[in-house]
Design an enzyme around this catalytic site. Sequence first.
Site, PDB file in Angstrom:
ATOM      1  N   TYR A   1       0.836  -1.200   0.000  1.00  0.00           N
ATOM      2  CA  TYR A   1       0.000   0.000   0.000  1.00  0.00           C
ATOM      3  C   TYR A   1       0.873   1.253   0.000  1.00  0.00           C
ATOM      4  CZ  TYR A   1      -3.673   3.273   1.426  1.00  0.00           C
ATOM      5  OH  TYR A   1      -4.548   4.325   1.496  1.00  0.00           O
TER       6      TYR A   1
ATOM      7  N   ALA B   1       3.880   1.588  -1.060  1.00  0.00           N
ATOM      8  CA  ALA B   1       4.528   1.727  -2.364  1.00  0.00           C
ATOM      9  C   ALA B   1       3.577   2.334  -3.390  1.00  0.00           C
ATOM     10  CB  ALA B   1       5.020   0.361  -2.845  1.00  0.00           C
TER      11      ALA B   1
END
Length: 252
Positions: A148, A150
């Site tokens: 998430y 990233a």
Amino acid sequence: MQLEAKIALVTGGGRGIGRGIVDRFLEEGAQVAVVQRRPLDDALKGHPRVAQIQADLSDSSSTATAVERTVERFGGVDVLVNNAGIMFERTIPEIRPEDWDLMMAVNLRAPLLLVQAALPHMRRRGGGSVINIGSIEGLGANPGHAAYCASKAGIHGMTRAMAVDLGADGIRCNAIAPGWISSDLSETYLESHADPAAARAALNRLHPLGRVGRPTDVGDLAVYLASDRSGFLTGEIVVLDGGRTAKLPLPS
């Protein structure tokens, strides 16, 4: 009204942060296409300035269709809000390639493809505003949120790049990075604690303003970014978290 005569496409606009944005856009006079998998509730479905477009944004072919249906209904696109997203918790060893691919397809690829599809329509109307919904987790991290984080850090970087590439077309690109925003899911999480009142009070104390955010707090900022009043603002990641990330933790 700040958005009168504006045509907006909002992904994931039926609930949570997206609903807060849609409600404020409607209050400010916009016509709004809501793109999401789930059907809309009766209040939105029956609104004369709302178009319901059901689509699975993990399917790359759905993005161009969503934009074309918006144009067919309202005649163009002035504002694109990339709000739809998914989140799951996996530790680093637990992340499977298919988990990663789904997260990136919905949270990062779909916004790019939607901008590509909306671009000729915004150019035809003399410009527009792209608002990407990032997160404070694009700046920091919670445990188990590597994928998430990233995806949201990617949204922040892509927003700046879009602002650079599309500025000559009169298209502004900004991102909102919300912190804790109240929702059905967050309430379920708090109610799962042995002492929900204590958990809620502890959460509020993390914020200098003494409360968590509301979906309409995000909607208020989105209205400004969508309106002509923010005509010289582009390439920015606006953190909207009640001061949470500005506050240094103290030893307990």
